[in-house]
Enzyme design. Sequence first.
Site, short mmCIF file in Angstrom:
data_model
loop_
_atom_site.label_atom_id
_atom_site.label_comp_id
_atom_site.label_asym_id
_atom_site.label_seq_id
_atom_site.Cartn_x
_atom_site.Cartn_y
_atom_site.Cartn_z
N ASP A 104 3.91 4.09 4.15
CA ASP A 104 4.96 5.03 3.89
C ASP A 104 6.23 3.50 3.15
O ASP A 104 7.31 4.06 3.11
CB ASP A 104 5.37 5.94 4.60
CG ASP A 104 6.12 6.00 5.55
OD1 ASP A 104 5.80 4.86 6.19
OD2 ASP A 104 6.84 6.73 5.99
N GLU A 105 5.94 2.46 3.92
CA GLU A 105 7.44 1.30 3.85
C GLU A 105 6.93 0.34 3.66
O GLU A 105 5.61 0.13 3.45
CB GLU A 105 7.89 1.24 5.15
CG GLU A 105 6.93 1.01 6.50
CD GLU A 105 8.73 1.15 7.82
OE1 GLU A 105 9.06 0.11 7.76
OE2 GLU A 105 8.64 2.68 7.83
#
Length: 352
Positions: A104-105
Site C-alpha cells: 500500500d505504499e
Amino acid sequence: MAGRCVAHLDMDAFYVSVELRRRPELRGRPVIVAGTGPRSVVTTASYEARRFGVGSAMPAARARRLCPQGVFLAPDFAYYREASRQVMAIVRAAVDVVEVVGLDEAYLDLTGVPGPVAAMRRLVAEIERATALGCSIGIGPSRLVAKVASDAEKPRGFVVLSREQACRRFAEAPCGLVPGIGPKTVERLRGLGVETLSALGAVPATRLAERFGPRHAAELQRRARFEDDSPVTEERKVVSESRELTFDEDIRDLERLEAILGQLVDRLCDGLIAQRRRGRTIGIKVRLDDFSTHTRARTLADAVATADRVGPVAQDLLRRFAPPRPVRLLGVRVAGLELSDRDDDEQLQLVL
DNA sequence: TCTGGGGTCCTCTGTCGA
DNA sequence: TCTGTCGACAGAGGACCC
C-alpha cells in the site's frame, strides 16, 4: 525545484478501502480487518473504527471490546494484492523510478520531473478515478521528509515540505513520529529526558552516544533533523523467505512441533521452488509462552530449496534447541537467497 | 492488554584463517 | 614456532516496518 524531489504515496486504510469496494453497504461503519483466531491482531481499521481507539497491530479481542458494533472481516490478501497491482501499474505509468514498499505504499523519485506537485495531483485523481481508492501524498527533498509529510494529514492528505519546513512543523512532535525510531528507542530517549524531535536534534552528541553508541546516535540525530540521502531504488532484493505460525494454544509436545514444522517447510519450499529461489542458510524461530523469541540457524555448503533438503536441517535445529517451555510460535526460514540457474532447475524437476 | 505474519537491517560475539 | 591482530563470516538477538 533544485536538488532531489521525492514523493511518498500511501494508500488510506488500504485493506478496508479495498473491502468497501465490494461491500459498499459497509461505508460509514466501523470496519476492522483482523484474523479470526483467539490470538489474531488487527490488520487495518477504518477511520470510523479508529475513533473507538482501534488501531493496527492491536489484539483483535481488545478491538472487539473497544468497538463491539464493529464489522470484523477476515483478511483476503490475494484480493488486496490484486488491488495493489492495479494501483502500482498506474503509478509506474506516470513515474519512471518507483520503489514499492509493501502492498500500500511507494516512493517516487520526481527529480527532474517538470511540475512535480501538479503531476502528483493528477496521479491522485487518476488512482481515484480508476480504482475508487484514496491515498495520501507527501513531497519533499528526501524519502524521510516525503514519508512523514504523507502521514501528516491522512486521509486524502497532500503535503509538500522542504527539510527546514519539516523541522519547524514537527519540532515538538514525539520522536516516534519519525520512521526508524520505534517504541523501544522512544522509551530509551525518554530516559535521557528527550521527548521531542527538536530536543533529539539538540542533545549533545556525546551524551546520546553514551547510551546508543556513536553510529546509532548519529543516525538518530540525522533523522531528527530530517537529513536523509537514501536513494529511491526500483528493485528490492529478496534476501530471505519464511513461514511461521502462532498456535491457538501453546504446544509442549516435541512430536507435534516436528509435524507442524514439516508442514511449514513444505509451504516455504513450495513458494521457493515456484519463484526459482534457493538459499544456503536454514533457520528456525521459536517463541515460548513467556514471549521470548529464539532463533537457530545453520549455513550449508550449497543452496537448497526442496523440502527433503530443508526439512532435516530444520528438524535437527528444533531437536537441538529442545524448547524448555511451551511453544506459542514456530517458524522456518531460508536466507541467503539466490536465483536458481537452469541446470539446477532441471534437478529440481527431477526431485518433484 | 497480552501481543500476527513476513520481511529487512543492525549489533554483538565467537571462530577461523591469513 | 609462537603470538597477536585483523577481516570475513556465521549465528543469535533485537528493533523496526507494513
